[in-house]
Design an enzyme around this catalytic site. Sequence first.
Site, mmCIF file in Angstrom:
data_model
loop_
_atom_site.group_PDB
_atom_site.id
_atom_site.type_symbol
_atom_site.label_atom_id
_atom_site.label_comp_id
_atom_site.label_asym_id
_atom_site.label_seq_id
_atom_site.Cartn_x
_atom_site.Cartn_y
_atom_site.Cartn_z
ATOM 1 N N GLU A 188 123.103 -7.792 43.692
ATOM 2 C CA GLU A 188 123.137 -7.450 45.122
ATOM 3 C C GLU A 188 122.192 -6.300 45.468
ATOM 4 O O GLU A 188 121.569 -6.306 46.528
ATOM 5 C CB GLU A 188 124.572 -7.074 45.494
ATOM 6 C CG GLU A 188 124.844 -6.946 46.956
ATOM 7 C CD GLU A 188 126.326 -6.750 47.213
ATOM 8 O OE1 GLU A 188 126.653 -5.836 47.989
ATOM 9 O OE2 GLU A 188 127.160 -7.487 46.640
ATOM 10 N N ASP A 189 122.075 -5.319 44.581
ATOM 11 C CA ASP A 189 121.377 -4.078 44.924
ATOM 12 C C ASP A 189 120.133 -3.762 44.105
ATOM 13 O O ASP A 189 119.525 -2.708 44.305
ATOM 14 C CB ASP A 189 122.348 -2.898 44.805
ATOM 15 C CG ASP A 189 123.474 -2.976 45.820
ATOM 16 O OD1 ASP A 189 123.314 -3.643 46.852
ATOM 17 O OD2 ASP A 189 124.529 -2.356 45.573
#
Length: 186
Positions: free
Chosen positions: A72-73
């Site tokens: 996600e990051d």
Amino acid sequence: MRFKFYTMTDLIYIIIKCTNFAAIKHKNQRRKDPEKTPYINHPIGVAYILVNEAKITDPEVIQAALLHDTVEDTDTTFNEIEHEFGVNVRNIVDEVTDDKTLPAAERKRLQIVHARDSSHQAKLVKLADKLYNLRDLQTCVPEGWTEERRQEYFKWAKQVVDNLRGTNDQLEASLDAIFQKECPVQ
């Protein structure tokens, strides 16, 4: 469910390998707290909650907790997670990963909707992640957040947690204590 048996050496190796992988991936990231805490403290803290408070000993759950924000990051891919840590860890990480191509409001809505149908392993990671984040919000407000945004996060997190009920009594009790204080019934 197929169980794998690990030696103590194997367990130590896979957890340290996973922690190192996450640390490298998150090396330039900071939390939004006033101290700008290194981001890696968050996934390590989520894994610690699972081991220490929920008494989870499933190595795949612990690995997924350490990796839960990498796709996600960071530039990490699901294929990379699968290659390094196996298909089961990949699948858990996939279940708890938001699609960043969607607007924030839609991602939040989908977390609520998907929570109920998640695997038991993913639910454990999600509960510990919410617990860590809510505890952080009780101690400080992230930079750029208003008190209203903070309160909205508590209300939204409760909706997610309500759809994870029946997963782990200890985590749910800890979350309920926070909700009782931060989201009193009106």
